[in-house]
Design a protein around this motif. Structure first.
Motif, mmCIF file in Angstrom:
data_model
loop_
_atom_site.group_PDB
_atom_site.id
_atom_site.type_symbol
_atom_site.label_atom_id
_atom_site.label_comp_id
_atom_site.label_asym_id
_atom_site.label_seq_id
_atom_site.Cartn_x
_atom_site.Cartn_y
_atom_site.Cartn_z
ATOM 1 N N ASN A 326 0.694 -1.199 0.178
ATOM 2 C CA ASN A 326 0.006 0.009 0.042
ATOM 3 C C ASN A 326 0.818 1.288 -0.047
ATOM 4 N N LYS A 327 2.081 1.286 0.715
ATOM 5 C CA LYS A 327 2.649 2.412 0.692
ATOM 6 C C LYS A 327 3.538 2.714 -0.458
ATOM 7 N N VAL A 328 3.773 1.722 -1.151
ATOM 8 C CA VAL A 328 4.561 2.264 -2.402
ATOM 9 C C VAL A 328 3.881 2.996 -3.204
ATOM 10 N N LEU A 329 2.537 2.940 -3.393
ATOM 11 C CA LEU A 329 1.968 3.334 -4.476
ATOM 12 C C LEU A 329 1.862 4.822 -4.623
ATOM 13 N N ASN A 330 2.250 5.823 -3.409
ATOM 14 C CA ASN A 330 2.489 6.998 -3.684
ATOM 15 C C ASN A 330 3.758 7.537 -3.937
ATOM 16 N N GLN A 331 4.659 6.554 -4.024
ATOM 17 C CA GLN A 331 6.150 6.881 -4.257
ATOM 18 C C GLN A 331 6.621 6.211 -5.490
ATOM 19 N N LEU A 332 5.797 5.276 -6.103
ATOM 20 C CA LEU A 332 6.213 4.699 -7.290
ATOM 21 C C LEU A 332 6.935 5.760 -8.153
ATOM 22 N N ASN A 333 6.790 6.646 -8.534
ATOM 23 C CA ASN A 333 7.738 7.375 -9.490
ATOM 24 C C ASN A 333 9.025 7.581 -9.049
ATOM 25 N N ASP A 334 9.445 7.437 -7.923
ATOM 26 C CA ASP A 334 10.618 7.514 -7.390
ATOM 27 C C ASP A 334 11.614 6.274 -7.537
ATOM 28 N N PHE A 335 10.997 5.131 -7.916
ATOM 29 C CA PHE A 335 11.938 4.111 -8.028
ATOM 30 C C PHE A 335 11.990 3.590 -9.551
ATOM 31 N N GLN A 336 13.274 3.320 -9.897
ATOM 32 C CA GLN A 336 13.697 2.684 -11.272
ATOM 33 C C GLN A 336 13.267 1.320 -11.455
ATOM 34 N N LEU A 337 13.069 0.610 -10.496
ATOM 35 C CA LEU A 337 12.697 -0.750 -10.229
ATOM 36 C C LEU A 337 11.881 -1.298 -9.013
ATOM 37 N N VAL A 338 11.061 -2.137 -9.046
ATOM 38 C CA VAL A 338 10.127 -2.464 -7.971
ATOM 39 C C VAL A 338 10.340 -4.086 -7.932
ATOM 40 N N PHE A 347 -1.319 -7.418 -3.070
ATOM 41 C CA PHE A 347 -0.341 -6.688 -4.273
ATOM 42 C C PHE A 347 -1.220 -6.328 -5.443
ATOM 43 N N LYS A 348 -2.685 -6.478 -5.361
ATOM 44 C CA LYS A 348 -3.425 -6.265 -6.651
ATOM 45 C C LYS A 348 -3.454 -4.973 -7.083
ATOM 46 N N THR A 349 -3.590 -3.996 -6.347
ATOM 47 C CA THR A 349 -3.625 -2.622 -6.712
ATOM 48 C C THR A 349 -2.267 -2.001 -7.305
ATOM 49 N N LEU A 350 -1.028 -2.645 -6.686
ATOM 50 C CA LEU A 350 -0.006 -2.450 -7.010
ATOM 51 C C LEU A 350 0.588 -2.712 -8.428
ATOM 52 N N PHE A 351 0.059 -4.008 -8.644
ATOM 53 C CA PHE A 351 0.224 -4.693 -10.181
ATOM 54 C C PHE A 351 -0.414 -4.010 -11.109
ATOM 55 N N ALA A 352 -1.727 -3.581 -10.844
ATOM 56 C CA ALA A 352 -2.483 -2.783 -11.874
ATOM 57 C C ALA A 352 -1.631 -1.231 -12.076
ATOM 58 N N GLU A 353 -1.206 -0.568 -11.079
ATOM 59 C CA GLU A 353 -0.478 0.688 -11.358
ATOM 60 C C GLU A 353 0.726 0.353 -11.987
ATOM 61 N N GLU A 355 1.183 -1.668 -14.150
ATOM 62 C CA GLU A 355 0.951 -1.937 -15.666
ATOM 63 C C GLU A 355 0.636 -0.657 -16.137
ATOM 64 N N LYS A 356 -0.286 -0.083 -15.484
ATOM 65 C CA LYS A 356 -0.838 1.242 -15.949
ATOM 66 C C LYS A 356 0.671 2.216 -16.451
ATOM 67 N N GLN A 357 1.553 2.141 -15.542
ATOM 68 C CA GLN A 357 2.876 2.921 -15.552
ATOM 69 C C GLN A 357 3.887 2.385 -16.647
ATOM 70 N N ASN A 358 3.543 1.258 -16.965
ATOM 71 C CA ASN A 358 4.462 0.293 -17.817
ATOM 72 C C ASN A 358 5.909 0.143 -17.124
ATOM 73 N N LYS A 359 5.826 -0.033 -15.676
ATOM 74 C CA LYS A 359 7.155 0.090 -15.022
ATOM 75 C C LYS A 359 7.839 -1.393 -14.998
ATOM 76 N N ASN A 360 9.111 -1.263 -15.001
ATOM 77 C CA ASN A 360 9.952 -2.639 -14.857
ATOM 78 C C ASN A 360 9.804 -3.165 -13.379
ATOM 79 N N ILE A 452 9.133 -6.439 -23.388
ATOM 80 C CA ILE A 452 8.249 -5.934 -24.651
ATOM 81 C C ILE A 452 7.622 -4.644 -24.311
ATOM 82 N N ASN A 453 7.462 -3.899 -25.596
ATOM 83 C CA ASN A 453 6.961 -2.407 -25.306
ATOM 84 C C ASN A 453 7.743 -1.594 -24.531
ATOM 85 N N GLY A 454 9.163 -1.608 -24.338
ATOM 86 C CA GLY A 454 9.899 -0.882 -23.512
ATOM 87 C C GLY A 454 9.816 -1.377 -22.077
#
Length: 677
Positions: A326-338, A347-353, A355-360, A452-454
């Motif tokens: 839950n706490k990682v959602l507000n800081q996701l842009n600070d990380f290059q890798l999760v 982890f359901k909401t985290l996976f969705a986020e 996927e939305k941000q196309n995050k590694n 895939i897809n960057g």
């Protein structure tokens, strides 16, 4: 020989005799001299054939005299030449090798050592490191079950490895050190240690620690100075004497520009010093303008989490933060890798986020992973859901193309525990490690990457990664290789750079005593590893403009070149393929530093202690004559008589076939001569 076999041989002799007499006495109706000869020859033939059918076995005992080994290990490092002991060392080796009495009593085995132990063919005294610890460890494997008194010709100064006194105790052979070097203590001022981080961040300050040591009786005043080019960036006056013979200096330097920054630390030498090489040390720091942040997200506690943090943060460019889903959602842009450790429904909401941000991301699964959730939340892969677990050992895929991987002896790593079942991938994937189950190698992935897809992703099917880090330490006496493996994986996952057909691996700078190894991987157009490529490297010294061209040699799953021997300075290089127009360039620096020239005296105390603990004796190079008498008169070193008993079947005795052929031939020729045929 068994009694039954003896009875068969006697019976064979009787049968052969009766048949011969029947042929040439009963049927011939006479007792001529010729018939007696024919009967004898026929008896020999029949008896030999029957012996072959019985095939008795004979015990054969051979006795050998086995002489004890005399191991002579010679320090081939440059410190021997620096201490002007190279000629004496060579003369000693020649004297021992040509001593007739020693050769009569021992098998003399010659070795040389620097960073590694080698069978001695010649002594050059140019090795840039000394690792006596490795010498005793390797010799103990070779001479584990034999008598092998060992002569170590060295100054006793070790520059790399663990303290050799401990490995010498486990060697279980008498050790006879021949001490090279001056034992007279001179006044000496030196920088014994200089500790600094490999990386620093732009506009920050980085710490430096220097330890200055003084050996002498008189009070002295000197100055410690750090320079960058012609600019002094730090200085301090130091006062030392016999009672206060060392000082620890801690200070901070500013990182004002990006790239490799060179510094020189120096303590002004005394006018009476004999060795001034150890008064200065060059060092470098790579200044970077950003820091990678990695989030490890988990709802369980496990030793893997600490092992991952240690491995990732071994590179100062990276920072690890532990968070819950839950706490990682507000800081996701600070990380290059999760890194998602054993995900479940939380982890359901985290996976969705993600996927939305196309995050590694890197998913690490195990027995606590909810695979029903994981199969449902994403479509890249799925695993058959079972309640069983299995232990999987790793097997390296040498054709992996994304980045260069060194084989850490993965086949002998402890198994990881995971859910039993086969994984199916719906996207193109590349496997780094395959699963090995009960010693059987499979093509099921244990560690796989997707791209895939960057977006880049990795999936590890197993927990207990901490055991791999511990095993790597047991193998190498260091976490470095395993941490580099994790670091390369994290670097790949944290980046979105396009895949290249030619990848290179090197450091930004090397100390003068380091091994300068540059590795490369080359792939064909289908991104399959090409083990028939012809790669070369052109290295250019940026000061002298001198260029050097060398081939890269295939070693395992990559190509390597060893650039040891290059002078200190700044270099640029290009690795290129001779068959295609593909090349990659880079830059590195070699920092001037020769650790072997930092010593002024032999380490007499430690070498004598090694001799005492192993029931040997230490000698100085100028007075080693007593060593020969000790070795010749020591009752522990006696030749051993060994017997080798083997059972030889008669059918292997080819002379019997010759006898059969000879007796038949003689019988035929004599009968032919007498006109009986």
């Amino acid at each position: 020989m068994p009694t039954e076999t003896v009875l068969f041989i006697i019976l064979a002799g009787v049968v052969a005799l009766l048949l011969a007499l029947y042929q040439y006495k009963y049927k011939a109706k006479g007792a001529s001299t010729s018939n007696a000869l024919f009967a004898f020859l026929r008896f020999i033939t029949l008896f030999s054939v029957l012996l072959l059918l019985i095939n008795p076995k004979f015990e054969q005992v051979k006795y050998d005299i086995v002489k004890p080994n005399l191991v002579v290990a010679v320090d081939n490092s440059s410190s021997i030449k620096h201490l002007k002991q190279d000629v004496k060392a060579q003369e000693f080796v020649n004297s021992i090798s040509n001593n007739a009495e020693l050769n009569n009593k021992f098998n003399i085995e010659l070795f040389s050592f620097g960073n590694t132990l080698n069978s001695n063919d010649s002594l050059s005294f140019n090795q840039n490191q000394t690792n006596l610890d490795k010498v005793f460890k390797q010799l103990s494997q070779v001479y584990k079950n034999s008598t092998a008194p060992t002569i170590v010709v060295s100054d006793g100064n070790q520059t790399i490895g663990n303290d050799y006194q401990f490995s010498a105790k486990k060697y279980n052979q008498p050790i006879y050190p021949i001490i090279l070097g001056d034992t007279v203590v001179y006044s000496d001022l030196q920088i014994s240690k200089l500790n600094v981080n490999k990386y620093a961040y732009l506009k920050n300050k980085f710490p430096v620690e220097a330890i200055v040591v003084y050996n002498g009786d008189q009070a002295i005043l000197s100055k410690f100075v750090v320079t960058k080019g012609n600019t002094t960036v730090f200085s301090k006056v130091i006062i030392l004497d016999k009672s206060k013979n060392s000082e620890v200096l801690n200070f901070n330097l500013s990182a004002n520009s990006v790239g490799v920054q060179d510094y020189k630390a120096q303590v002004i030498p005394l006018s009476t010093e004999k060795n001034k090489t150890n008064n200065y040390k060059n060092f470098a720091v790579e200044v970077i303008d950003q820091k990678s942040k990695v989030a490890i997200v988990s709802t369980v506690l496990h030793p893997d989490l600490g092992a991952l943090k240690k491995s990732i943060e071994s590179n100062e460019q990276r920072e690890v933060v532990f968070l819950n889903p839950n706490k990682v959602l507000n800081q996701l842009n600070d990380f290059q890798l999760v890194i998602l450790y054993q995900p479940n429904n939380l982890f359901k909401t985290l996976f969705a986020e993600l996927e939305k941000q196309n995050k590694n991301k890197w998913v690490i699964s195990g027995p606590k992973t909810d695979w029903l959730f994981l199969n449902e939340i994403q479509t890249d892969y799925n695993l058959e859901v079972t309640s069983q677990t299995e232990d999987y050992q790793p097997n390296l895929n040498t054709n992996y193309s994304a980045f260069i991987i060194e084989d850490l002896d993965f086949n002998n790593f402890p198994p990881l525990k995971s859910t039993f079942g086969e994984a199916d991938f719906n996207l193109p994937s590349e496997t780094i490690l395959y699963k090995t189950v009960s010693g059987i190698q499979t093509k099921q992935p244990l560690l796989t990457t997707l791209e895939i897809n960057g977006r880049r992703e990795a999936i590890l099917f197993g927990e207990d990664l901490w055991k791999w880090r511990a095993q790597s330490y047991l193998n190498e006496d260091s976490f470095l290789k395993f941490d580099n493996f994790i670091g390369k994986l994290v670097q790949y996952l944290a980046s979105n750079k396009r895949k290249n057909r030619l990848n290179i691996d090197y450091n930004s700078f090397y100390n003068g005593s380091d091994n300068i190894i540059i590795s490369a991987q080359f792939f064909n157009k289908n991104y399959e590893f090409d083990d028939s490529a012809s790669l070369s490297i052109v290295v250019k010294n940026n000061q002298s403009l001198e260029t050097t061209t060398r081939p890269l040699i295939l070693k395992g799953n990559n190509y390597q070149v060893n650039l040891n021997g290059l002078a200190s300075g700044s270099y640029s290089f290009t690795v290129k393929s001779s068959s295609e127009n593909i090349s990659v360039s880079g830059n590195f620096k070699i920092i001037e530093y020769n650790v072997e020239q930092q010593f002024l005296n032999a380490d007499v105390t430690k070498l004598q202690q090694v001799a005492t603990n192993s029931n040997g004796n230490a000698f100085f190079i100028n007075n080693y004559q007593g060593l020969v008498n000790d070795l010749l008169n020591d009752k522990r070193y006696q030749p051993i008589q060994k017997s080798n008993k083997s059972v030889v079947p008669l059918i292997d005795w080819y002379y019997l076939l010759f006898i059969i052929v000879l007796s038949l031939a003689l019988e035929w020729f004599i009968r032919k001569y007498k006109g009986l045929i």
